[in-house]
Scaffold this motif. Structure first.
Motif, PDB file in Angstrom:
ATOM      1  N   PRO A 177      12.658 115.430 -28.704  1.00 61.32           N
ATOM      2  CA  PRO A 177      12.588 114.266 -27.792  1.00 61.32           C
ATOM      3  C   PRO A 177      13.830 114.093 -26.916  1.00 61.32           C
ATOM      4  O   PRO A 177      13.792 113.304 -25.970  1.00 61.32           O
ATOM      5  N   TYR A 178      14.914 114.807 -27.235  1.00 63.07           N
ATOM      6  CA  TYR A 178      16.159 114.681 -26.476  1.00 63.07           C
ATOM      7  C   TYR A 178      16.267 115.707 -25.338  1.00 63.07           C
ATOM      8  O   TYR A 178      17.318 115.780 -24.689  1.00 63.07           O
ATOM      9  N   ASN A 179      15.225 116.485 -25.126  1.00 62.29           N
ATOM     10  CA  ASN A 179      15.271 117.473 -24.048  1.00 62.29           C
ATOM     11  C   ASN A 179      15.628 116.791 -22.729  1.00 62.29           C
ATOM     12  O   ASN A 179      15.161 115.686 -22.437  1.00 62.29           O
ATOM     13  N   ASP A 180      16.421 117.464 -21.933  1.00 60.12           N
ATOM     14  CA  ASP A 180      16.931 116.867 -20.697  1.00 60.12           C
ATOM     15  C   ASP A 180      15.803 116.429 -19.769  1.00 60.12           C
ATOM     16  O   ASP A 180      15.856 115.347 -19.165  1.00 60.12           O
ATOM     17  N   ALA A 181      14.773 117.246 -19.653  1.00 61.99           N
ATOM     18  CA  ALA A 181      13.669 116.908 -18.748  1.00 61.99           C
ATOM     19  C   ALA A 181      12.951 115.647 -19.210  1.00 61.99           C
ATOM     20  O   ALA A 181      12.561 114.800 -18.395  1.00 61.99           O
ATOM     21  N   VAL A 182      12.770 115.505 -20.506  1.00 59.23           N
ATOM     22  CA  VAL A 182      12.094 114.313 -21.048  1.00 59.23           C
ATOM     23  C   VAL A 182      12.938 113.075 -20.816  1.00 59.23           C
ATOM     24  O   VAL A 182      12.436 112.015 -20.404  1.00 59.23           O
ATOM     25  N   GLN A 183      14.235 113.198 -21.043  1.00 58.00           N
ATOM     26  CA  GLN A 183      15.130 112.055 -20.865  1.00 58.00           C
ATOM     27  C   GLN A 183      15.217 111.620 -19.402  1.00 58.00           C
ATOM     28  O   GLN A 183      15.232 110.428 -19.090  1.00 58.00           O
ATOM     29  N   GLU A 184      15.278 112.577 -18.501  1.00 54.37           N
ATOM     30  CA  GLU A 184      15.351 112.233 -17.083  1.00 54.37           C
ATOM     31  C   GLU A 184      14.068 111.573 -16.579  1.00 54.37           C
ATOM     32  O   GLU A 184      14.101 110.745 -15.662  1.00 54.37           O
ATOM     33  N   GLN A 185      12.951 111.947 -17.188  1.00 54.90           N
ATOM     34  CA  GLN A 185      11.668 111.379 -16.764  1.00 54.90           C
ATOM     35  C   GLN A 185      11.468 109.965 -17.304  1.00 54.90           C
ATOM     36  O   GLN A 185      10.940 109.097 -16.599  1.00 54.90           O
ATOM     37  N   ARG A 186      11.893 109.710 -18.521  1.00 52.13           N
ATOM     38  CA  ARG A 186      11.574 108.438 -19.179  1.00 52.13           C
ATOM     39  C   ARG A 186      12.696 107.402 -19.076  1.00 52.13           C
ATOM     40  O   ARG A 186      12.415 106.212 -18.927  1.00 52.13           O
ATOM     41  N   ASN A 187      13.921 107.839 -19.177  1.00 54.65           N
ATOM     42  CA  ASN A 187      15.031 106.893 -19.319  1.00 54.65           C
ATOM     43  C   ASN A 187      15.964 106.927 -18.100  1.00 54.65           C
ATOM     44  O   ASN A 187      15.825 107.771 -17.216  1.00 54.65           O
ATOM     45  N   ILE A 188      16.894 106.012 -18.096  1.00 51.28           N
ATOM     46  CA  ILE A 188      17.792 105.855 -16.953  1.00 51.28           C
ATOM     47  C   ILE A 188      19.235 106.132 -17.376  1.00 51.28           C
ATOM     48  O   ILE A 188      19.573 106.121 -18.568  1.00 51.28           O
ATOM     49  N   GLN A 189      20.089 106.366 -16.385  1.00 49.89           N
ATOM     50  CA  GLN A 189      21.520 106.508 -16.633  1.00 49.89           C
ATOM     51  C   GLN A 189      22.155 105.121 -16.730  1.00 49.89           C
ATOM     52  O   GLN A 189      21.887 104.252 -15.896  1.00 49.89           O
ATOM     53  N   CYS A 190      22.974 104.940 -17.732  1.00 50.71           N
ATOM     54  CA  CYS A 190      23.573 103.622 -17.969  1.00 50.71           C
ATOM     55  C   CYS A 190      25.096 103.726 -17.922  1.00 50.71           C
ATOM     56  O   CYS A 190      25.676 104.784 -18.249  1.00 50.71           O
ATOM     57  N   PRO A 191      25.778 102.660 -17.547  1.00 49.89           N
ATOM     58  CA  PRO A 191      27.254 102.645 -17.611  1.00 49.89           C
ATOM     59  C   PRO A 191      27.725 102.694 -19.062  1.00 49.89           C
ATOM     60  O   PRO A 191      27.207 101.976 -19.932  1.00 49.89           O
ATOM     61  N   GLN A 192      28.693 103.542 -19.322  1.00 47.10           N
ATOM     62  CA  GLN A 192      29.151 103.742 -20.691  1.00 47.10           C
ATOM     63  C   GLN A 192      30.120 102.643 -21.128  1.00 47.10           C
ATOM     64  O   GLN A 192      30.644 101.882 -20.321  1.00 47.10           O
ATOM     65  N   ASP A 193      30.295 102.596 -22.471  1.00 48.52           N
ATOM     66  CA  ASP A 193      31.269 101.713 -23.121  1.00 48.52           C
ATOM     67  C   ASP A 193      31.001 100.233 -22.850  1.00 48.52           C
ATOM     68  O   ASP A 193      31.931  99.409 -22.795  1.00 48.52           O
ATOM     69  N   ALA A 194      29.720  99.886 -22.685  1.00 52.57           N
ATOM     70  CA  ALA A 194      29.344  98.479 -22.493  1.00 52.57           C
ATOM     71  C   ALA A 194      27.920  98.290 -23.009  1.00 52.57           C
ATOM     72  O   ALA A 194      27.064  99.178 -22.844  1.00 52.57           O
ATOM     73  N   TYR A 195      27.674  97.149 -23.643  1.00 54.90           N
ATOM     74  CA  TYR A 195      26.328  96.857 -24.130  1.00 54.90           C
ATOM     75  C   TYR A 195      25.356  96.739 -22.963  1.00 54.90           C
ATOM     76  O   TYR A 195      25.682  96.166 -21.903  1.00 54.90           O
ATOM     77  N   PHE A 196      24.166  97.266 -23.134  1.00 55.46           N
ATOM     78  CA  PHE A 196      23.123  97.200 -22.111  1.00 55.46           C
ATOM     79  C   PHE A 196      22.220  96.007 -22.444  1.00 55.46           C
ATOM     80  O   PHE A 196      21.186  96.143 -23.070  1.00 55.46           O
ATOM     81  N   MET A 197      22.636  94.822 -21.994  1.00 53.34           N
ATOM     82  CA  MET A 197      21.927  93.583 -22.308  1.00 53.34           C
ATOM     83  C   MET A 197      20.757  93.386 -21.336  1.00 53.34           C
ATOM     84  O   MET A 197      20.916  93.517 -20.123  1.00 53.34           O
ATOM     85  N   GLN A 198      19.598  93.056 -21.891  1.00 46.10           N
ATOM     86  CA  GLN A 198      18.398  92.813 -21.098  1.00 46.10           C
ATOM     87  C   GLN A 198      17.677  91.553 -21.587  1.00 46.10           C
ATOM     88  O   GLN A 198      16.452  91.466 -21.559  1.00 46.10           O
ATOM     89  N   ASP A 199      18.442  90.572 -22.043  1.00 50.42           N
ATOM     90  CA  ASP A 199      17.859  89.352 -22.597  1.00 50.42           C
ATOM     91  C   ASP A 199      17.250  88.461 -21.521  1.00 50.42           C
ATOM     92  O   ASP A 199      16.438  87.581 -21.848  1.00 50.42           O
ATOM     93  N   GLU A 200      17.646  88.640 -20.274  1.00 50.10           N
ATOM     94  CA  GLU A 200      17.142  87.752 -19.230  1.00 50.10           C
ATOM     95  C   GLU A 200      15.667  88.010 -18.914  1.00 50.10           C
ATOM     96  O   GLU A 200      15.015  87.181 -18.270  1.00 50.10           O
ATOM     97  N   GLN A 201      15.133  89.144 -19.331  1.00 52.26           N
ATOM     98  CA  GLN A 201      13.736  89.450 -19.066  1.00 52.26           C
ATOM     99  C   GLN A 201      12.828  88.673 -20.015  1.00 52.26           C
ATOM    100  O   GLN A 201      13.273  88.128 -21.024  1.00 52.26           O
ATOM    101  N   GLY A 202      11.546  88.631 -19.657  1.00 49.67           N
ATOM    102  CA  GLY A 202      10.577  87.931 -20.493  1.00 49.67           C
ATOM    103  C   GLY A 202      10.474  88.550 -21.874  1.00 49.67           C
ATOM    104  O   GLY A 202      10.847  89.712 -22.098  1.00 49.67           O
ATOM    105  N   GLU A 203       9.952  87.750 -22.789  1.00 53.99           N
ATOM    106  CA  GLU A 203       9.908  88.212 -24.180  1.00 53.99           C
ATOM    107  C   GLU A 203       9.075  89.473 -24.327  1.00 53.99           C
ATOM    108  O   GLU A 203       9.439  90.380 -25.086  1.00 53.99           O
ATOM    109  N   SER A 204       7.968  89.580 -23.614  1.00 55.26           N
ATOM    110  CA  SER A 204       7.088  90.726 -23.753  1.00 55.26           C
ATOM    111  C   SER A 204       7.373  91.835 -22.747  1.00 55.26           C
ATOM    112  O   SER A 204       6.690  92.862 -22.754  1.00 55.26           O
ATOM    113  N   ALA A 205       8.369  91.654 -21.879  1.00 54.64           N
ATOM    114  CA  ALA A 205       8.663  92.651 -20.848  1.00 54.64           C
ATOM    115  C   ALA A 205       9.244  93.911 -21.478  1.00 54.64           C
ATOM    116  O   ALA A 205      10.026  93.851 -22.434  1.00 54.64           O
TER     117      ALA A 205
END
Length: 346
Positions: A177-205
């Protein structure tokens, strides 16, 4: 002569009135005495010892019933199933069967409705996305791969392909599941060394997940060496921190990993390499659960053991280090740490 005649007359009168029943003219006292004597005799008879034939208990046993033939038994079963005389099926008339079926149908329908109503009320009070009560969050545990049937023992000979092929196969399955092609297709690049908070979105989002590419694992990725170092006697392992819903590890500081010898000489472990680093980056946290974090890929730390001493049983302990981390629990050996052993031959 007159008295004689009087006496004779009396005697004749006496003979003329004689009755054959002696009790008819018996005085009352004599009658009571005779009844008392009869009662005493009856009591004496009751207290007399039993005769020998009375002590023969065999004659008191119930006589065995005559054996019924198979044809008679079959006839009884047939009559039980359907009695043509009383028009009964299995001992009940049609009206009786109707009433009992109606009763049990109503009973179980009521119980099912009551159970369904209770479950409906319960589901209304529970969120499918996060725990209703989450007052106490335990620190994370740690697991390792590869492991065969839950055994944390890695034993192989570097020159024997069959002995380590199973470990390399498990590593490949874990990293697919960690293959580069799979990761590039499904997930995004995130800034490192910081929590990726997404609490502002709806509960079911649906929440976005950060990329973790297989190529970042270097010599333990299986891309450069499909044998993951086992053919060289320098095996790789994968370490994971358990996922906890909403948990922020390290309190703003990345949790790092260290490994050392638990049992044996420290020099028997040799040099260690960590890929991509010996930390779990903050950008992969918090975890929002499978329903919202659909494409979430848990970060791993790969460890390559470059100098394992051959023909030696080495017990290794890898542990998490950081704020809020417990790694020395005497009761839970997987809380903040994991132990496993190596037995490597040439």
């Amino acid at each position: 002569m007159e008295p004689i005649s009087t006496a004779g007359g009396a005697e004749e009168e006496h003979h003329g009135n004689y009755s054959p029943n002696p009790s008819a003219e018996a005085p009352p006292g004599k009658h009571a005495v005779s009844e008392a004597l009869e009662e005493v005799q009856e009591e004496l008879i009751e207290h007399q010892p039993l005769e020998q034939e009375d002590l023969n208990f065999e004659k008191w046993k119930p006589k065995p019933k005559p054996k019924r033939t198979l044809h008679e038994k079959a006839g009884d079963v047939k009559t039980y199933l359907w009695n043509a005389e009383t028009r009964e099926f299995m001992g009940r008339t049609g009206h009786s069967w109707f009433l009992i079926i109606l009763f049990y149908t109503a009973l179980y329908a009521f119980l099912a409705a009551m159970f369904g109503a209770c479950m409906w009320c319960l589901m209304l009070s529970i969120s499918p996305y996060h725990p209703t009560h989450n007052d106490r969050v335990m620190p994370p545990g740690m697991t390792m791969s590869p492991q065969l049937d839950g055994h944390y023992e890695i034993a192989f000979n570097a020159s024997d392909r069959k002995s380590w092929k199973k470990y390399a196969k498990l590593m490949e399955e874990q990293l697919r599941p960690y293959n580069d092609a799979v990761q590039e297709q499904r997930n995004i690049q995130c800034p490192q060394d910081a929590y990726f908070m997404q609490d502002e979105q709806g509960e079911s989002a649906e929440r976005k997940a950060c990329q973790f590419k297989r190529s970042w694992l270097g010599e333990c990725s299986g891309l450069q060496d499909p044998h993951f170092g086992f053919s060289q006697g320098k095996p790789c392992i994968l370490l994971r921190m358990n996922r906890i819903l909403g948990y922020l590890p390290g309190h703003g500081t990345p949790v790092n990993v260290t490994c050392g010898v638990k049992k044996g000489a420290p020099e028997s472990l040799g040099e260690l390499q960590f890929f991509p680093k010996s930390i779990f980056n903050l950008m992969y946290y918090p975890y929002y659960g499978k329903l919202r974090h659909v494409n979430y890929t848990a970060p791993v730390v790969a460890v390559r053991f470059n100098g394992l001493q051959y023909d030696t049983h080495i017990v290794v302990k890898c542990k998490l280090n950081g704020k809020g981390i417990i790694n020395d629990s005497p009761t839970d050996r997987f809380l903040g740490s994991v132990s496993f052993s190596f037995d490597v031959g040439a």
